[in-house]
Design a protein around this motif. Structure first.
Motif, PDB file in Angstrom:
ATOM      1  N   ALA A 150       0.891  -1.353   0.239  1.00  0.00           N
ATOM      2  CA  ALA A 150       0.033  -0.745  -0.192  1.00  0.00           C
ATOM      3  C   ALA A 150       0.763   1.309  -0.139  1.00  0.00           C
ATOM      4  O   ALA A 150       0.429   2.065  -0.327  1.00  0.00           O
ATOM      5  N   ARG A 151       2.155   0.944  -0.204  1.00  0.00           N
ATOM      6  CA  ARG A 151       3.507   2.014  -0.304  1.00  0.00           C
ATOM      7  C   ARG A 151       3.350   3.154   1.354  1.00  0.00           C
ATOM      8  O   ARG A 151       3.467   3.991   1.311  1.00  0.00           O
ATOM      9  N   ASP A 152       3.059   2.664   2.417  1.00  0.00           N
ATOM     10  CA  ASP A 152       3.401   3.023   3.705  1.00  0.00           C
ATOM     11  C   ASP A 152       4.416   2.910   4.360  1.00  0.00           C
ATOM     12  O   ASP A 152       4.722   3.750   5.000  1.00  0.00           O
ATOM     13  N   PHE A 153       5.161   1.569   3.366  1.00  0.00           N
ATOM     14  CA  PHE A 153       7.227   1.444   4.118  1.00  0.00           C
ATOM     15  C   PHE A 153       7.705   1.214   2.618  1.00  0.00           C
ATOM     16  O   PHE A 153       6.995   1.331   1.625  1.00  0.00           O
ATOM     17  N   ASP A 154       8.516   1.718   1.938  1.00  0.00           N
ATOM     18  CA  ASP A 154      10.030   1.618   0.965  1.00  0.00           C
ATOM     19  C   ASP A 154      10.844  -0.285   1.579  1.00  0.00           C
ATOM     20  O   ASP A 154      10.498  -0.385   0.242  1.00  0.00           O
ATOM     21  N   LEU A 155      10.990  -0.429   2.468  1.00  0.00           N
ATOM     22  CA  LEU A 155      11.422  -0.925   2.519  1.00  0.00           C
ATOM     23  C   LEU A 155      11.071  -2.365   4.071  1.00  0.00           C
ATOM     24  O   LEU A 155      10.694  -1.785   4.894  1.00  0.00           O
ATOM     25  N   VAL A 156      11.064  -3.385   3.965  1.00  0.00           N
ATOM     26  CA  VAL A 156      10.355  -4.104   4.726  1.00  0.00           C
ATOM     27  C   VAL A 156      11.139  -5.570   5.822  1.00  0.00           C
ATOM     28  O   VAL A 156      12.207  -5.864   4.679  1.00  0.00           O
ATOM     29  N   LEU A 157      11.938  -5.282   6.752  1.00  0.00           N
ATOM     30  CA  LEU A 157      12.080  -6.584   7.003  1.00  0.00           C
ATOM     31  C   LEU A 157      11.514  -8.035   7.594  1.00  0.00           C
ATOM     32  O   LEU A 157      10.223  -7.570   8.473  1.00  0.00           O
ATOM     33  N   ALA A 158      11.536  -9.058   6.748  1.00  0.00           N
ATOM     34  CA  ALA A 158      10.114  -9.809   7.195  1.00  0.00           C
ATOM     35  C   ALA A 158      11.230 -11.751   7.620  1.00  0.00           C
ATOM     36  O   ALA A 158      12.326 -11.647   7.021  1.00  0.00           O
ATOM     37  N   GLU A 159      10.558 -12.117   7.787  1.00  0.00           N
ATOM     38  CA  GLU A 159      11.111 -13.695   8.277  1.00  0.00           C
ATOM     39  C   GLU A 159      10.427 -14.837   7.795  1.00  0.00           C
ATOM     40  O   GLU A 159       8.780 -14.150   6.829  1.00  0.00           O
ATOM     41  N   GLU A 160      10.842 -15.787   7.348  1.00  0.00           N
ATOM     42  CA  GLU A 160      10.169 -17.249   7.094  1.00  0.00           C
ATOM     43  C   GLU A 160      10.895 -18.573   7.946  1.00  0.00           C
ATOM     44  O   GLU A 160      11.776 -18.891   8.031  1.00  0.00           O
ATOM     45  N   TYR A 161       9.958 -18.996   8.558  1.00  0.00           N
ATOM     46  CA  TYR A 161      10.172 -20.019   9.176  1.00  0.00           C
ATOM     47  C   TYR A 161       9.564 -21.635   8.112  1.00  0.00           C
ATOM     48  O   TYR A 161       9.344 -21.399   7.362  1.00  0.00           O
ATOM     49  N   PRO A 162      10.908 -22.358   8.529  1.00  0.00           N
ATOM     50  CA  PRO A 162      10.477 -23.846   8.090  1.00  0.00           C
ATOM     51  C   PRO A 162       9.221 -23.977   6.824  1.00  0.00           C
ATOM     52  O   PRO A 162       8.420 -24.307   8.534  1.00  0.00           O
ATOM     53  N   GLY A 163       9.353 -24.979   6.432  1.00  0.00           N
ATOM     54  CA  GLY A 163       8.301 -25.547   5.410  1.00  0.00           C
ATOM     55  C   GLY A 163       6.757 -24.419   5.116  1.00  0.00           C
ATOM     56  O   GLY A 163       5.758 -25.121   5.724  1.00  0.00           O
ATOM     57  N   ASN A 164       7.098 -22.835   6.434  1.00  0.00           N
ATOM     58  CA  ASN A 164       5.925 -22.330   6.403  1.00  0.00           C
ATOM     59  C   ASN A 164       6.613 -20.863   4.625  1.00  0.00           C
ATOM     60  O   ASN A 164       6.000 -19.959   5.320  1.00  0.00           O
ATOM     61  N   PRO A 165       6.977 -21.473   3.922  1.00  0.00           N
ATOM     62  CA  PRO A 165       6.852 -20.085   2.432  1.00  0.00           C
ATOM     63  C   PRO A 165       5.900 -18.530   2.496  1.00  0.00           C
ATOM     64  O   PRO A 165       4.784 -19.177   2.404  1.00  0.00           O
ATOM     65  N   ASN A 166       6.105 -17.781   2.738  1.00  0.00           N
ATOM     66  CA  ASN A 166       5.063 -16.710   2.381  1.00  0.00           C
ATOM     67  C   ASN A 166       5.257 -16.485   0.963  1.00  0.00           C
ATOM     68  O   ASN A 166       5.411 -16.764  -0.360  1.00  0.00           O
ATOM     69  N   PRO A 167       4.120 -16.058   0.705  1.00  0.00           N
ATOM     70  CA  PRO A 167       2.915 -15.708  -0.455  1.00  0.00           C
ATOM     71  C   PRO A 167       3.858 -14.757  -1.070  1.00  0.00           C
ATOM     72  O   PRO A 167       4.602 -13.856  -0.735  1.00  0.00           O
ATOM     73  N   ARG A 168       4.572 -14.204  -2.595  1.00  0.00           N
ATOM     74  CA  ARG A 168       4.924 -13.109  -3.527  1.00  0.00           C
ATOM     75  C   ARG A 168       4.323 -13.046  -4.101  1.00  0.00           C
ATOM     76  O   ARG A 168       4.847 -13.292  -5.303  1.00  0.00           O
ATOM     77  N   PRO A 169       3.908 -11.605  -4.108  1.00  0.00           N
ATOM     78  CA  PRO A 169       3.345 -10.780  -4.985  1.00  0.00           C
ATOM     79  C   PRO A 169       3.942 -10.398  -5.824  1.00  0.00           C
ATOM     80  O   PRO A 169       5.259 -10.010  -5.688  1.00  0.00           O
ATOM     81  N   ALA A 170       4.070 -10.623  -7.473  1.00  0.00           N
ATOM     82  CA  ALA A 170       4.736 -10.380  -8.756  1.00  0.00           C
ATOM     83  C   ALA A 170       5.421  -8.878  -8.034  1.00  0.00           C
ATOM     84  O   ALA A 170       6.187  -8.664  -8.999  1.00  0.00           O
ATOM     85  N   GLU A 171       4.523  -8.021  -7.653  1.00  0.00           N
ATOM     86  CA  GLU A 171       4.864  -6.724  -7.384  1.00  0.00           C
ATOM     87  C   GLU A 171       6.273  -6.366  -6.085  1.00  0.00           C
ATOM     88  O   GLU A 171       6.581  -5.167  -5.911  1.00  0.00           O
ATOM     89  N   LEU A 172       6.097  -7.715  -5.344  1.00  0.00           N
ATOM     90  CA  LEU A 172       7.031  -7.344  -4.277  1.00  0.00           C
ATOM     91  C   LEU A 172       8.979  -7.856  -4.838  1.00  0.00           C
ATOM     92  O   LEU A 172       8.204  -9.382  -5.331  1.00  0.00           O
ATOM     93  N   GLU A 173       9.594  -7.262  -4.387  1.00  0.00           N
ATOM     94  CA  GLU A 173      10.827  -8.282  -4.546  1.00  0.00           C
ATOM     95  C   GLU A 173      11.978  -8.730  -3.563  1.00  0.00           C
ATOM     96  O   GLU A 173      11.848  -7.490  -2.334  1.00  0.00           O
ATOM     97  N   GLN A 174      12.075  -9.683  -3.298  1.00  0.00           N
ATOM     98  CA  GLN A 174      13.301 -10.199  -2.022  1.00  0.00           C
ATOM     99  C   GLN A 174      14.472 -10.597  -1.999  1.00  0.00           C
ATOM    100  O   GLN A 174      15.103 -10.164  -3.187  1.00  0.00           O
ATOM    101  N   GLU A 175      15.027 -10.133  -1.411  1.00  0.00           N
ATOM    102  CA  GLU A 175      16.662 -10.646  -0.991  1.00  0.00           C
ATOM    103  C   GLU A 175      17.034 -11.224   0.082  1.00  0.00           C
ATOM    104  O   GLU A 175      16.804 -10.175   1.383  1.00  0.00           O
ATOM    105  N   ASP A 176      17.765 -11.775   0.227  1.00  0.00           N
ATOM    106  CA  ASP A 176      18.196 -12.281   1.131  1.00  0.00           C
ATOM    107  C   ASP A 176      19.242 -11.727   2.153  1.00  0.00           C
ATOM    108  O   ASP A 176      19.478 -11.321   1.734  1.00  0.00           O
ATOM    109  N   LEU A 177      19.268 -11.643   4.162  1.00  0.00           N
ATOM    110  CA  LEU A 177      20.064 -11.285   5.050  1.00  0.00           C
ATOM    111  C   LEU A 177      20.875 -12.187   5.337  1.00  0.00           C
ATOM    112  O   LEU A 177      21.976 -12.466   5.374  1.00  0.00           O
TER     113      LEU A 177
END
Length: 306
Positions: A139-166
């Motif tokens: 919704a454009r409230d933020f420019d960058l989000v720190l997120a997490e993903e637990y084993p066996g529980n993949p997050n949805p990956r909307p086409a308009e978002l881009e992830q980079e592993d940390l």
């Protein structure tokens, strides 16, 4: 030619769900939002909204318009990034959302690195769990989000978002028992030994809770969850005082030695993935790139201290 401002209001309605939420987010009166969307319907020549109880939903034609609006806004963000890259000084405001352990263990160091390299960049940080932060990013409230993903529980990956592993953050069973307890037990047996003990977990509906419940059930028991909170420091304190067992990530200690007895988890369940998320088009912005680089350096500094 459709009005871009009205198209953005339609897009906001898709992401925020109600006219009232759109109005609150943009500091408009709900009647003003409704009027603007009615004018957009007139421009387009087809209905864009249909009533569903007390709410409204987008029609098929409205969804088509929103998809094109997303593409237009992505191009505008790329244009903004290109302009920022052409300047010698990095300015403006970068809006970050981070969940608790990342906010404690990584964000302060990254902020220091950003301040040293880009003193005129204003960084605004909000503590928010990924379940709320990722929709807010869309919704454009933020420019960058720190997120997490637990084993066996993949997050949805909307086409308009881009992830980079940390980083991969280790996960442990934290025992409300003295050091040395259960040392001979295997990971599944160690979990099962706490079947009758109280547990602290994150609230229902969170990815962490779903993962933790699945882990315990796979070990053959239904955990007695007596404490629920997203505050992992409270999880730690309850284990330290022997009130509960918990499943704790390595970041909770922010580089300090563990203060409770830890046991390994079953294979395939021993790390959570920490990553940054931005909207496509925003990933090229120099402020976003600088922030991601600062977070990577913060991870490296933390590893050097470990």
């Amino acid at each position: 030619m459709f009005d871009l401002h009205r198209l953005r209001l339609l897009r906001e309605l898709k992401h925020r769900g109600t006219l009232a939420a759109v109005a609150a987010a943009l500091s408009y009166a709900p009647s003003s939002v409704s009027q603007q969307l009615s004018q957009l319907e007139t421009e387009v020549g087809v209905p864009l909204l249909e009533p569903v109880g007390r709410r409204v939903r987008l029609t098929e034609q409205a969804e088509i318009l929103v998809a094109h609006t997303e593409a237009i806004l992505e191009r505008l963000e790329r244009a903004e990034a290109d302009i920022a890259a052409s300047l010698s000084d990095l300015t403006g405001t970068l809006r970050i959302a981070a969940f608790q352990t990342a906010a404690l263990a990584l964000v302060p160091t990254a902020l220091g690195l950003l301040r040293d390299r880009h003193p005129h960049l204003r960084v605004h940080v909000t503590h928010m769990e990924p379940e709320r932060a990722l929709p807010a990013l869309q919704a454009r409230d933020f420019d960058l989000v720190l997120a997490e993903e637990y084993p066996g529980n993949p997050n949805p990956r909307p086409a308009e978002l881009e992830q980079e592993d940390l980083l991969d953050d280790p996960l442990h069973l934290a025992l409300p028992k003295p050091a040395g307890a259960g040392e001979a037990d295997g990971p599944t047996a160690a979990l099962r030994s706490l079947a009758d003990h109280p547990w602290v977990m994150e609230p229902e509906g969170t990815a962490a809770r779903h993962w933790a419940m699945t882990l315990c059930r796979n070990a053959g028991f239904e955990p007695d969850v007596r404490f629920e909170t997203t505050d992992l420091l409270l999880h730690l304190r309850l284990v330290e005082q022997r009130h509960a067992a918990a499943l704790l990530p390595g970041l909770v200690w922010t580089g300090q030695p563990p203060t409770v007895t830890l046991r390994p988890l079953p294979r395939g369940q021993r790390t959570r993935r920490i990553f940054t998320v931005v909207r496509r088009g925003r990933d090229r912005h120099p402020a976003v790139r600088a922030c991601r680089e600062a977070l990577r350096r913060a991870v490296g500094l933390r590893s050097d201290r470990a």
